[in-house]
Design an enzyme around this catalytic site. Structure first.
Site, PDB file in Angstrom:
ATOM      1  N   ASP A   1      34.089 -42.204  35.029  1.00 15.41           N
ATOM      2  CA  ASP A   1      33.546 -41.058  34.302  1.00 15.41           C
ATOM      3  C   ASP A   1      32.059 -40.834  34.564  1.00 15.41           C
ATOM      4  O   ASP A   1      31.315 -40.398  33.689  1.00 15.41           O
ATOM      5  CB  ASP A   1      33.806 -41.204  32.786  1.00 15.41           C
ATOM      6  CG  ASP A   1      35.276 -41.463  32.515  1.00 15.41           C
ATOM      7  OD1 ASP A   1      36.109 -40.829  33.178  1.00 15.41           O
ATOM      8  OD2 ASP A   1      35.588 -42.304  31.641  1.00 15.41           O
TER       9      ASP A   1
ATOM     10  N   LYS B   1      32.152 -37.886  39.037  1.00 15.52           N
ATOM     11  CA  LYS B   1      32.623 -37.792  40.431  1.00 15.52           C
ATOM     12  C   LYS B   1      33.179 -36.399  40.717  1.00 15.52           C
ATOM     13  O   LYS B   1      32.981 -35.846  41.792  1.00 15.52           O
ATOM     14  CB  LYS B   1      33.708 -38.856  40.700  1.00 15.52           C
ATOM     15  CG  LYS B   1      33.198 -40.280  40.506  1.00 15.52           C
ATOM     16  CD  LYS B   1      34.314 -41.294  40.705  1.00 15.52           C
ATOM     17  CE  LYS B   1      35.358 -41.289  39.612  1.00 15.52           C
ATOM     18  NZ  LYS B   1      34.887 -41.786  38.303  1.00 15.52           N
TER      19      LYS B   1
ATOM     20  N   GLY C   1      40.391 -38.647  35.105  1.00 13.62           N
ATOM     21  CA  GLY C   1      40.122 -37.411  34.373  1.00 13.62           C
ATOM     22  C   GLY C   1      38.777 -36.894  34.809  1.00 13.62           C
ATOM     23  O   GLY C   1      37.758 -37.538  34.590  1.00 13.62           O
ATOM     24  N   HIS C   2      38.774 -35.774  35.506  1.00 16.63           N
ATOM     25  CA  HIS C   2      37.522 -35.204  35.995  1.00 16.63           C
ATOM     26  C   HIS C   2      37.313 -33.835  35.348  1.00 16.63           C
ATOM     27  O   HIS C   2      38.156 -32.964  35.476  1.00 16.63           O
ATOM     28  CB  HIS C   2      37.562 -35.012  37.514  1.00 16.63           C
ATOM     29  CG  HIS C   2      37.980 -36.238  38.268  1.00 16.63           C
ATOM     30  ND1 HIS C   2      37.314 -37.432  38.177  1.00 16.63           N
ATOM     31  CD2 HIS C   2      39.010 -36.450  39.116  1.00 16.63           C
ATOM     32  CE1 HIS C   2      37.906 -38.325  38.949  1.00 16.63           C
ATOM     33  NE2 HIS C   2      38.952 -37.760  39.525  1.00 16.63           N
TER      34      HIS C   2
ATOM     35  N   GLN D   1      38.570 -43.607  39.337  1.00 20.38           N
ATOM     36  CA  GLN D   1      38.097 -44.826  38.699  1.00 20.38           C
ATOM     37  C   GLN D   1      36.746 -45.253  39.296  1.00 20.38           C
ATOM     38  O   GLN D   1      35.981 -44.394  39.668  1.00 20.38           O
ATOM     39  CB  GLN D   1      39.129 -45.952  38.774  1.00 20.38           C
ATOM     40  CG  GLN D   1      40.387 -45.679  37.953  1.00 20.38           C
ATOM     41  CD  GLN D   1      41.299 -44.628  38.564  1.00 20.38           C
ATOM     42  OE1 GLN D   1      41.679 -44.741  39.719  1.00 20.38           O
ATOM     43  NE2 GLN D   1      41.651 -43.611  37.807  1.00 20.38           N
TER      44      GLN D   1
END
Ligand code: GDP
Ligand code: IMO
Ligand code: MG
Length: 428
Positions: A13, A16, A40-41, A223
């Site tokens: 987080d 990225k 989760g982006h 990740q």
């Protein structure tokens, strides 16, 4: 002819997705090489906010070919849900390519992920519950289902039978659950094949040719370094290679083709799930970081655990990934803190330790040695030139650069696409 890799330098987080999106307009391919829909982006473009899980963030840029590489584990239901949601918002996802060698997450992987966690009790990892660990375990155990298996029903049936043979004993006898039916799984997987077929190719060949033809290929890590199955805080990690080496194994593009390795690091740190975290904050400064940084998970909505910047972790990430550049994100979140602590080393059993200790027990009870840097109060979200940052913000960045073993090439000053200060071009 750059092959550019983006990896998380901390516990995930770091931003990225935003970094990938930033480079998007100059990139031909964006490749996801590890993980699955545990990622989760969040990417903010104008007034629009997108939350991506399985799809590479490059899907948001017109002209980019998004690729799901062989190193990814693909939940087909999630794949089509995400595609449909983006299409409904007017985005074109028709260029997406998926590796024939990528492994598939089936419903029994999700079931096992949740059941295993529950039975771990206090030793829980705090996984995202998406079936990631069980799918990778099957891959390594050579009982996984690959995307290409979906196109031959009899092979698929044999493989599902093989995969369920031990699992059903485990589910019924150990976990007291009902057995999973082969027919149900086969039907579930086959229901996706028609829609999937046009996307499935030999992505390693496509990417190899693209690089030879001088195209720009960006490898987007999910990740992060400290969640990598080999180099992270095992067992409190994810089950894939989230470090730069994973870009090669997870895509089939050889390491000599990777020319830039960009680590994304927040100006502080967060972590989701269990495991050691030396600079973790339990006080009001922790709340300050969570509130100002909106630190709630994109995937599970969990409050992220906050902490101060950890320079030994940055040096570790620089070394393990061979970083050529760091993008420091969320500097704006630190605005208003009078004096900002940065962890420069640890103390373990009364002794100073300068690097991340190899012993997990040492890391568990390492306490941070802090140096403090004076803060700033000016709003920096509109700043686009390094020299226009308040002097104390410049000094903070330069101190972090000195301590982190890698140059800081860009600095994030807000969630928006354009809220970034570029010091060194990330592509040329
Ligand atoms: P990822 O998983 O590494 O892509 O990161 P996430 O998207 O899970 O979390 C990063 C969050 O920070 C997202 O909500 C971004 O919109 C936001 N973000 C990224 N860069 C910046 C920045 O420089 N400043 C601020 N305030 N937010 C940022
Ligand atoms: P992005 O790409 C933060 C964490 C989980 C858990 C551990 C194992 O958005 O940075 P898993 O479901 O992968 O088996 O869970 O890893 N984790 C993440 N933490 N960001 C992520 O992805 C993560 N993906 C997994 O919270 O501790
Ligand atoms: Mg994330």
């Amino acid at each position: 002819m750059p092959g550019i890799v983006i990896v998380g330098a901390q516990w995930g987080d770091e931003g990225k997705g935003k970094a990938t999106d930033l480079l998007g307009s100059r990139i031909d391919y964006v490749v996801k090489f590890n993980g699955g829909n545990n990622a989760g982006h969040t990417v903010v473009i104008g007034n629009e906010k997108y939350a991506l899980h399985l799809l590479p963030s490059g899907i948001l840029t017109e002209g980019v070919i998004p690729v799901i590489g062989n190193g990814v584990v693909v939940d087909l239901e999630v794949l089509f849900e995400e595609i449909d949601a983006l299409e409904a918002r007017g985005l074109d996802t028709s260029k997406l390519k998926i590796s024939a060698n990528a492994h598939v997450i089936a419903s029994y992987h999700r079931t096992l992920d949740k059941v295993t966690e529950r039975f771990l009790g206090k030793r829980q990892i705090g996984t995202t519950g998406r079936g990631i660990g069980p799918a990778y375990a099957d891959k390594i155990n050579r009982v996984g289902i690959r995307v290409q298996d979906l196109f031959d029903e009899s092979i698929l049936r044999q493989k599902v039978e093989g995969a369920l043979f031990q699992k059903n004993s485990l589910l019924v006898k150990v976990y007291n659950r009902r057995a999973i039916l082969v027919d149900e799984v086969v039907a579930e997987l086959l229901s996706h094949t028609e829609r999937l077929a046009p996307m499935v190719i030999d992505t390693a060949l496509e990417l190899g040719n693209a690089i030879d033809a001088g195209k720009n290929v960006l490898f987007e890590g999910g990740q992060a370094t400290m969640l990598d199955v080999d180099h992270g805080t095992y067992p409190f990690v994810t089950s894939s290679s989230a470090t730069a080496g994973g870009a090669s194994t997870g895509s089939g593009v050889g390491p000599t083709k990777l020319t830039r390795i960009i680590g994304i690091a927040k100006a502080y740190i967060t972590r989701v799930g269990a495991g050691p975290f030396p600079t973790e904050l339990f006080d009001e400064w922790g709340d300050f970081l969570v509130e100002n940084g909106h630190e709630f998970g994109t995937t599970t909505g969990r409050r992220r655990r906050p902490g101060w910047y950890d320079a030994p972790i940055a040096r570790y990430a620089s070394r393990i990934n061979g970083l050529t550049d760091i993008v420091l994100t969320k500097l704006d979140v630190l605005t208003g803190i009078e004096s900002i602590p940065v962890c420069v080393a640890y103390e373990v059993d009364g002794k100073r330790v300068d690097e991340v200790p190899v012993s997990q027990s040492d890391f568990h009870h390492a306490t941070p040695v802090y140096e403090e840097f004076p803060g700033w109060t000016e709003d920096i979200t509109g700043v686009r030139d390094f020299d226009d940052l308040p002097q104390n913000a410049q000094d903070y960045v330069l101190a972090i650069e000195r301590l982190s073993g890698c140059r800081i090439s860009a600095i994030g000053v807000g969630p928006a696409r354009e809220a970034i200060i570029v010091r060194h071009d990330l592509i040329d």
